[in-house]
Motif scaffolding. Structure first.
Motif, PDB file in Angstrom:
ATOM      1  N   HIS A 181       0.831  -1.201   0.000  1.00 60.92           N
ATOM      2  CA  HIS A 181       0.000   0.000   0.000  1.00 60.92           C
ATOM      3  C   HIS A 181       0.869   1.256   0.000  1.00 60.92           C
ATOM      4  O   HIS A 181       0.595   2.214  -0.741  1.00 60.92           O
ATOM      5  N   ASP A 182       1.914   1.278   0.815  1.00 60.53           N
ATOM      6  CA  ASP A 182       2.782   2.457   0.911  1.00 60.53           C
ATOM      7  C   ASP A 182       3.509   2.725  -0.408  1.00 60.53           C
ATOM      8  O   ASP A 182       3.686   3.893  -0.806  1.00 60.53           O
ATOM      9  N   ILE A 183       3.919   1.677  -1.090  1.00 58.24           N
ATOM     10  CA  ILE A 183       4.608   1.851  -2.372  1.00 58.24           C
ATOM     11  C   ILE A 183       3.646   2.416  -3.417  1.00 58.24           C
ATOM     12  O   ILE A 183       3.993   3.333  -4.169  1.00 58.24           O
ATOM     13  N   HIS A 184       2.431   1.886  -3.455  1.00 60.27           N
ATOM     14  CA  HIS A 184       1.437   2.424  -4.392  1.00 60.27           C
ATOM     15  C   HIS A 184       1.156   3.899  -4.089  1.00 60.27           C
ATOM     16  O   HIS A 184       1.002   4.709  -5.015  1.00 60.27           O
ATOM     17  N   ALA A 185       1.071   4.253  -2.815  1.00 68.45           N
ATOM     18  CA  ALA A 185       0.824   5.643  -2.438  1.00 68.45           C
ATOM     19  C   ALA A 185       1.981   6.532  -2.883  1.00 68.45           C
ATOM     20  O   ALA A 185       1.762   7.657  -3.367  1.00 68.45           O
ATOM     21  N   ALA A 186       3.205   6.063  -2.743  1.00 68.88           N
ATOM     22  CA  ALA A 186       4.370   6.842  -3.169  1.00 68.88           C
ATOM     23  C   ALA A 186       4.400   7.006  -4.684  1.00 68.88           C
ATOM     24  O   ALA A 186       4.742   8.078  -5.203  1.00 68.88           O
ATOM     25  N   LEU A 187       4.015   5.955  -5.417  1.00 72.66           N
ATOM     26  CA  LEU A 187       3.950   6.070  -6.874  1.00 72.66           C
ATOM     27  C   LEU A 187       2.882   7.071  -7.295  1.00 72.66           C
ATOM     28  O   LEU A 187       3.065   7.835  -8.249  1.00 72.66           O
ATOM     29  N   LYS A 190       4.262  10.414  -6.986  1.00 74.25           N
ATOM     30  CA  LYS A 190       5.561  10.578  -7.673  1.00 74.25           C
ATOM     31  C   LYS A 190       6.678  10.918  -6.673  1.00 74.25           C
ATOM     32  O   LYS A 190       7.543  11.764  -6.937  1.00 74.25           O
ATOM     33  N   ASP A 191       6.659  10.239  -5.532  1.00 73.38           N
ATOM     34  CA  ASP A 191       7.623  10.491  -4.462  1.00 73.38           C
ATOM     35  C   ASP A 191       8.801   9.524  -4.592  1.00 73.38           C
ATOM     36  O   ASP A 191       8.806   8.428  -4.025  1.00 73.38           O
ATOM     37  N   GLY A 192       9.825   9.929  -5.334  1.00 73.77           N
ATOM     38  CA  GLY A 192      10.976   9.072  -5.579  1.00 73.77           C
ATOM     39  C   GLY A 192      11.755   8.729  -4.336  1.00 73.77           C
ATOM     40  O   GLY A 192      12.245   7.599  -4.186  1.00 73.77           O
ATOM     41  N   SER A 193      11.906   9.690  -3.421  1.00 75.27           N
ATOM     42  CA  SER A 193      12.662   9.412  -2.193  1.00 75.27           C
ATOM     43  C   SER A 193      11.962   8.362  -1.342  1.00 75.27           C
ATOM     44  O   SER A 193      12.609   7.506  -0.723  1.00 75.27           O
ATOM     45  N   ALA A 194      10.613   8.403  -1.320  1.00 80.08           N
ATOM     46  CA  ALA A 194       9.874   7.392  -0.567  1.00 80.08           C
ATOM     47  C   ALA A 194      10.031   6.022  -1.212  1.00 80.08           C
ATOM     48  O   ALA A 194      10.165   5.008  -0.503  1.00 80.08           O
ATOM     49  N   ILE A 195      10.039   5.972  -2.546  1.00 78.63           N
ATOM     50  CA  ILE A 195      10.256   4.699  -3.232  1.00 78.63           C
ATOM     51  C   ILE A 195      11.629   4.140  -2.880  1.00 78.63           C
ATOM     52  O   ILE A 195      11.783   2.941  -2.599  1.00 78.63           O
ATOM     53  N   ASP A 196      12.650   4.995  -2.870  1.00 79.54           N
ATOM     54  CA  ASP A 196      14.002   4.547  -2.509  1.00 79.54           C
ATOM     55  C   ASP A 196      14.025   3.943  -1.110  1.00 79.54           C
ATOM     56  O   ASP A 196      14.647   2.900  -0.872  1.00 79.54           O
ATOM     57  N   ARG A 197      13.356   4.599  -0.185  1.00 77.65           N
ATOM     58  CA  ARG A 197      13.352   4.121   1.201  1.00 77.65           C
ATOM     59  C   ARG A 197      12.560   2.824   1.345  1.00 77.65           C
ATOM     60  O   ARG A 197      13.007   1.884   2.022  1.00 77.65           O
ATOM     61  N   LEU A 198      11.414   2.766   0.689  1.00 81.21           N
ATOM     62  CA  LEU A 198      10.534   1.608   0.853  1.00 81.21           C
ATOM     63  C   LEU A 198      11.064   0.361   0.149  1.00 81.21           C
ATOM     64  O   LEU A 198      10.725  -0.767   0.545  1.00 81.21           O
ATOM     65  N   HIS A 206      14.175  -4.814  -9.514  1.00 81.72           N
ATOM     66  CA  HIS A 206      12.823  -4.402  -9.114  1.00 81.72           C
ATOM     67  C   HIS A 206      12.841  -3.016  -8.492  1.00 81.72           C
ATOM     68  O   HIS A 206      11.961  -2.197  -8.760  1.00 81.72           O
ATOM     69  N   ARG A 207      13.868  -2.745  -7.668  1.00 85.27           N
ATOM     70  CA  ARG A 207      13.975  -1.427  -7.049  1.00 85.27           C
ATOM     71  C   ARG A 207      14.178  -0.354  -8.121  1.00 85.27           C
ATOM     72  O   ARG A 207      13.519   0.693  -8.103  1.00 85.27           O
ATOM     73  N   ASP A 208      15.066  -0.605  -9.060  1.00 89.30           N
ATOM     74  CA  ASP A 208      15.329   0.378 -10.108  1.00 89.30           C
ATOM     75  C   ASP A 208      14.107   0.573 -11.005  1.00 89.30           C
ATOM     76  O   ASP A 208      13.827   1.682 -11.462  1.00 89.30           O
ATOM     77  N   GLY A 209      13.391  -0.538 -11.264  1.00 89.10           N
ATOM     78  CA  GLY A 209      12.189  -0.431 -12.082  1.00 89.10           C
ATOM     79  C   GLY A 209      11.128   0.436 -11.433  1.00 89.10           C
ATOM     80  O   GLY A 209      10.519   1.299 -12.082  1.00 89.10           O
ATOM     81  N   LEU A 210      10.890   0.232 -10.144  1.00 89.90           N
ATOM     82  CA  LEU A 210       9.893   1.032  -9.431  1.00 89.90           C
ATOM     83  C   LEU A 210      10.338   2.491  -9.354  1.00 89.90           C
ATOM     84  O   LEU A 210       9.509   3.406  -9.482  1.00 89.90           O
ATOM     85  N   ARG A 211      11.622   2.702  -9.151  1.00 93.01           N
ATOM     86  CA  ARG A 211      12.133   4.086  -9.106  1.00 93.01           C
ATOM     87  C   ARG A 211      11.957   4.766 -10.457  1.00 93.01           C
ATOM     88  O   ARG A 211      11.609   5.951 -10.523  1.00 93.01           O
ATOM     89  N   ALA A 212      12.150   4.015 -11.543  1.00 90.24           N
ATOM     90  CA  ALA A 212      12.004   4.595 -12.882  1.00 90.24           C
ATOM     91  C   ALA A 212      10.558   4.983 -13.167  1.00 90.24           C
ATOM     92  O   ALA A 212      10.297   5.961 -13.876  1.00 90.24           O
ATOM     93  N   LEU A 213       9.596   4.227 -12.608  1.00 84.17           N
ATOM     94  CA  LEU A 213       8.191   4.504 -12.874  1.00 84.17           C
ATOM     95  C   LEU A 213       7.762   5.891 -12.408  1.00 84.17           C
ATOM     96  O   LEU A 213       6.805   6.452 -12.937  1.00 84.17           O
TER      97      LEU A 213
END
Length: 386
Positions: A181-187, A190-198, A206-213
Motif C-alpha cells: 500500500h505504501d509503495i502504491h501511495a508513493a507512486l 511521484k515520491d521518488g525518495s519514498a520509493i528509494d526508502r521503501l 525491481h527497485r530500479d524499475g519502481l524508481r524509474a516509474l
C-alpha cells in the motif's frame, strides 16, 4: 437545525440541471445500446458480503451499512455498481460467450471522493465480459470516447497505464500488504525518495524499475524509455506492446501515458485509462481491465471471466459541459372545450411540449422556451410563431 437542511455533500438537483442530466443519460445509454450493450438495473441495497466481495473489498470504507429489519443481516448501500454487474454476469446470466452490459443509477459514498464532490454520484458505465484480448479494451475505450463526444465534450485527452507493470515488480518480492500500500501511495504522488526508502531491500532490478516509474509519464516516448529501464519480463513487454497498439488505434483525442499510475491498484488487473477534458483537474471517465471479477460469485471455473469496463458520474459530467439548448415548446391557453383539449393531445402525441397557461399566470416565465402558441382562428386551433 432547519428541517430542510440536507447532509453535507448531498444536494437536490433543480430543474435545469435535472433536465440536462436526464438528456445526457438517455444520450449515453443510447450510445451504449448502439454498440450492443444490454441495460441492467442492479438494486441500490444488497447484503454487505455481496457488495464487498472480490474487487468490492476496496469499497468497505465508502459503503453505508445498515441492518435489515426483516432478516437481521447487515446490508450495504452500493458505493460502486461494477461488482453488482459482475454478480449479474456470473450468477444470473451465466453465459459462456461474450456479454455486454450497461447501467445507470445512483451510488452512495460515506465520504466525498475529493473536495466539493457529491456523496451521491449518478454512475453510468458499461462492461464487457468474456474476452481477454486487447480488442475488448479498445472497444470500451472507443465507447467511452463516443459517450463523452455525445455529451459534447471537446479537446479530450486519454491517459493510459497498465496495472500489470507495477504489479509484476511487486509480486516478485515477498512483501506485506502494508508495504505494498505504501509503495502504491508513493507512486501515486511521484515520491521518488519514498520509493528509494521503501524498496531498499528489494532486488536491484525491481527497485530500479519502481524508481524509474516515478518519471515514466508523458507522450509516446515514455514507452521507448520504459523498454530501456524496466525489466524485460514477458508481462511488462506485453503490457507495453498493448499500450502502444491501443494508442495507435485512438483518433480524435490526445494520448498520454503514466506507467506508474497505481490508483485503484486493488481493482485493476491490466490496461487502465482516464479521460480528461482540456483544462479539467480531474478525469471525466475512468476504466480498465479487471479480469476474474466474477469468479467469487459462481461455483464453476468458467465464471473466472475476463472483464473490462468504464464508468463516469453524470452529475460531474453535467458540470463540465455546456448546457444543452432548451427544446422549443408551444404555449396554450387553459380551457374546457373538447376541441382545445383534442388539439393539445394531438400535439403532445407528436412529441411536442405543450405548456398550458393556467388562469392568472400569463406573465410568468417557466423552464421551457415557448417559441409558438396555440390560438383559435375561425373555429380551428392553430399553432403560430410567437
Amino acid at each position: 437545525m432547519s428541517a430542510w437542511v440536507l447532509p453535507d455533500h448531498i444536494a437536490d438537483v433543480l430543474p435545469s440541471e435535472a433536465r440536462h442530466i436526464e438528456e445526457l443519460r438517455r444520450e449515453l445509454l443510447d450510445t451504449a445500446r448502439g454498440y450492443g450493450y444490454e441495460l441492467v438495473m442492479p438494486p441500490l441495497l444488497e447484503h454487505l458480503e455481496s457488495l464487498l466481495t472480490g474487487t468490492g473489498e476496496a469499497l468497505d470504507l465508502q459503503t453505508f451499512k445498515l441492518v435489515d429489519q426483516l432478516s437481521g443481516r447487515t446490508l450495504g448501500l452500493r458505493a460502486d455498481t461494477t461488482p453488482q454487474v459482475a454478480r449479474i454476469d456470473a450468477h444470473l446470466l451465466g453465459r459462456i460467450g461474450l456479454t455486454r452490459l450497461c447501467y445507470c443509477g445512483p451510488v452512495l459514498h460515506t465520504r466525498p471522493a475529493r473536495p466539493h464532490a457529491t456523496r451521491e454520484p449518478l454512475q453510468l458505465g458499461a462492461e464487457i465480459y468474456g474476452h481477454a484480448g486487447p480488442e475488448a479494451d479498445l472497444e470500451i475505450l472507443q465507447l467511452t470516447l463516443d459517450c463523452l463526444r455525445a455529451a459534447r465534450v471537446g479537446d479530450l485527452q486519454v491517459d493510459l497505464a497498465d496495472a500489470r507493470i507495477v504489479n509484476s515488480l511487486l509480486l516478485a518480492e515477498d512483501i506485506s500488504e502494508t508495504l505494498r500500500h505504501d509503495i502504491h501511495a508513493a507512486l501515486a504522488t511521484k515520491d521518488g525518495s519514498a520509493i528509494d526508502r521503501l524498496t531498499a531491500d528489494f532486488a536491484p532490478a525491481h527497485r530500479d524499475g519502481l524508481r524509474a516509474l516515478v518519471n515514466l509519464y508523458g507522450d509516446a516516448t515514455v514507452l521507448d524509455k520504459a523498454l530501456e529501464c524496466l525489466p524485460q519480463t514477458p508481462v511488462i513487454t506485453e503490457a507495453l506492446s498493448q499500450l502502444r497498439w491501443l494508442a495507435s488505434q485512438i483518433s480524435g483525442a490526445a494520448i498520454s501515458f503514466d506507467l506508474g499510475d497505481s490508483r485503484g491498484y486493488a481493482y485493476y488487473s491490466g490496461m487502465r485509462f482516464a479521460i480528461y477534458a482540456k483544462g479539467a483537474s480531474d478525469a471525466l471517465a475512468r476504466g480498465g481491465r479487471y479480469d476474474g471479477v466474477g469468479a467469487v460469485f459462481g461455483h464453476r471455473i468458467d465464471r473466472d471471466r475476463p472483464a473490462v469496463g468504464f464508468s463516469l458520474d453524470l452529475k460531474e459530467l453535467v458540470s463540465a459541459v455546456t448546457p444543452l439548448a432548451l427544446r422549443a415548446a408551444i404555449r396554450a391557453p387553459w380551457g374546457n372545450s373538447a376541441s382545445l383539449r383534442s388539439a393539445i393531445a394531438a400535439l403532445r402525441s407528436q412529441g411536442e411540449t405543450v405548456v398550458c397557461v393556467l388562469p392568472g399566470h400569463e406573465s410568468e416565465v417557466d423552464e421551457f422556451h415557448c417559441d409558438r402558441e396555440l390560438i383559435e382562428a375561425a373555429g380551428q386551433w392553430l399553432v403560430q410563431a410567437l
